[in-house]
Design a protein around this motif. Structure first.
Motif, PDB file in Angstrom:
ATOM      1  N   HIS A 330       0.974  -1.299   0.038  1.00 59.75           N
ATOM      2  CA  HIS A 330      -0.066   0.117   0.132  1.00 59.75           C
ATOM      3  C   HIS A 330       0.983   1.191  -0.053  1.00 59.75           C
ATOM      4  CE1 HIS A 330      -3.471   2.684   1.066  1.00 59.75           C
ATOM      5  NE2 HIS A 330      -2.648   3.212   1.888  1.00 59.75           N
ATOM      6  N   ARG A 333       2.661   1.887  -3.284  1.00 56.33           N
ATOM      7  CA  ARG A 333       1.601   2.240  -4.349  1.00 56.33           C
ATOM      8  C   ARG A 333       1.530   3.659  -4.116  1.00 56.33           C
ATOM      9  NH1 ARG A 333      -1.497  -1.565  -3.966  1.00 56.33           N
ATOM     10  NH2 ARG A 333      -2.731  -0.849  -2.261  1.00 56.33           N
ATOM     11  N   GLN A 337       2.556   6.917  -6.750  1.00 59.40           N
ATOM     12  CA  GLN A 337       1.661   7.788  -7.401  1.00 59.40           C
ATOM     13  C   GLN A 337       1.915   9.073  -7.136  1.00 59.40           C
ATOM     14  OE1 GLN A 337      -2.006   5.868  -6.037  1.00 59.40           O
ATOM     15  NE2 GLN A 337      -1.822   4.120  -7.630  1.00 59.40           N
TER      16      GLN A 337
END
Length: 437
Positions: A330, A333, A337
């Protein structure tokens, strides 16, 4: 065992009382009996010391949540017995304890053997997920899947009694201690410290090991200055059980020829892989040609400069806590991003939400998860609720406790908000607590 502030470990001795001490460390889910086939030969030359991990093999259930704590408990036990210097062989988690001993108390270690070991065992997420499954379903799903992780298919099929023994070993382990051991493996990472291991080291691995295989073994050999590699054909993860004669022969040869009488810190050594040791086996199976050791898995994230005024920057603590609670996948990611527009916000969240608040000692993480779930239900933040339900499971809340939090929230935040929250939480809990076959 005498009563101590630091609990001692359950142990047994075999061999002559005046012989040098050789310690055998077990893997997660096993007992000292995994070494039964090695002891008769080893005990001819050494006083063999075997120990059980907390809550394993009927040992007192005092959970240890880090490899460092396990090493400390072992040293406390040895101190109580007057054992100061010893050789050490450990399998998997037992191997991690051996590396910890070599790094923290090298003056006590005469020689080292690492079996089915790794400088980092998989990912933290994998072991914390296993802890969630055990907390929800008990140890039976882990026990039933152990033979396929530990043994080759042919061995498991030909040795049903040993396969059943392996399953029963896991089933009789204390679940809380098993979960704590998973946390210990999740946080273990010594990839940058291997060059500081200053004792002669044998790295031994089964050629068919799918858990910590030859690639991980070569990483250890490449990093430890005085290390040799032995690949045992036709063996998987629990190689001392599957190929006992080959492992015994390798351990006898290693500890007979590479016992360092006085600690000599490594000076000016270069981490090079030594020529491999070949096990003595009848009709050996072909061994795959050596593969290059893997390049670094994950590049470290850039860390902001320290804050002024002498105060430690909470970013370091924040990224650690954020990964432990939400999981590496998590966080990776979210950081991947981030761009020029959102990067500052990610840094803000890491530093202040995770480094300042989640890292405060006033509440434990279970309590913080309860508060967070309630606040997210009140605000209707269902996307955030999903990954904080996962975080709550990782922080030790059971599905029943999460249900109670949501019921409490229904009273004070409203039934419609709680209804939506139950839908989200139910799906997450099914995903996170369903054992993978």
């Amino acid at each position: 065992m005498s009563e101590m502030k630091t609990p001692a470990l359950q142990y047994r001795f075999d061999g002559p009382e005046d012989a040098p001490v050789l310690i055998l460390g077990p893997s997660l889910g096993t007992t000292w009996h995994m070494w039964d086939r090695q002891v008769p030969e080893l005990a001819k030359q050494w006083r063999v010391f075997r120990f059980d991990l907390p809550g394993h093999g009927g040992a007192p259930a005092y959970p240890a949540g880090s490899v460092a704590e396990l090493a400390t408990r072992l040293l406390v036990t040895l101190d109580g017995l007057g054992v100061q210097r010893f050789g050490y062989a450990g399998c998997a988690l037992g191997g991690a304890v051996g590396v910890e001993l070599a790094l923290r108390t090298p003056e006590r270690l005469a020689s080292l053997a690492l079996i089915a070991a790794s400088p980092r065992f998989g990912t933290a997420d994998e072991f914390r997920q296993r802890g969630v499954i055990v907390r929800t379903n008990g140890l039976d799903p882990i026990a039933r899947s152990s033979p396929e992780r530990w043994f080759t298919q042919g061995f498991a099929g030909a040795q049903p009694a040993i396969t059943d023994w392996a399953v029963q070993m896991v089933r009789t382990t204390d679940p809380g201690c098993y979960i704590a051991a998973c946390e210990a493996l999740a946080s273990f990472d010594v990839r940058t410290e291997l060059t500081s291991v200053g004792v002669p080291t044998l790295v031994l691995v089964g050629s068919e090991d799918q858990v910590t295989g030859p690639a991980e073994a070569r990483t250890l050999v490449a990093g430890i200055p005085d290390a040799r590699l032995a690949v045992v054909p036709g063996a998987s993860h629990l190689v001392p059980v599957e190929q006992p004669a080959a492992v015994t022969d390798l351990l006898v040869r290693h500890f007979s020829t590479a016992w360092q009488p006085v600690y000599e810190p490594p000076v000016g050594q270069t981490a090079l892989a030594a020529a491999p040791v070949q096990p003595v086996l009848t009709a050996p199976a072909p061994v795959a040609p050596p593969q290059p050791a893997p390049i670094a898995e994950i590049a470290p994230a850039a860390v902001p400069a320290p804050m002024g005024g002498g105060r430690p920057d909470p970013y370091d603590a924040g990224i650690k806590v954020r990964r432990e609670v939400l999981g590496d996948a998590h966080v990776d990611r979210a950081l991947a991003q981030a761009d020029e527009f959102s990067g500052d916000f990610q840094e803000f969240v890491t530093r202040y939400a995770w480094g300042e608040i989640w890292d405060r000692p006033g509440l434990d993480r279970r309590s913080r998860s309860c508060v967070t779930l309630t606040a997210l239900v009140a605000g209707g933040h269902l996307d955030e609720l999903a990954f904080h339900v996962r975080a709550a499971l990782r922080n030790g809340l059971t599905p029943t406790e999460i249900k109670e939090v949501l019921l409490q929230a229904a009273v004070y935040c409203g039934v419609p908000a709680a209804n939506s929250a139950f839908t989200v939480a139910q799906q997450v809990i099914r995903e996170e607590t369903t054992p993978t076959e």
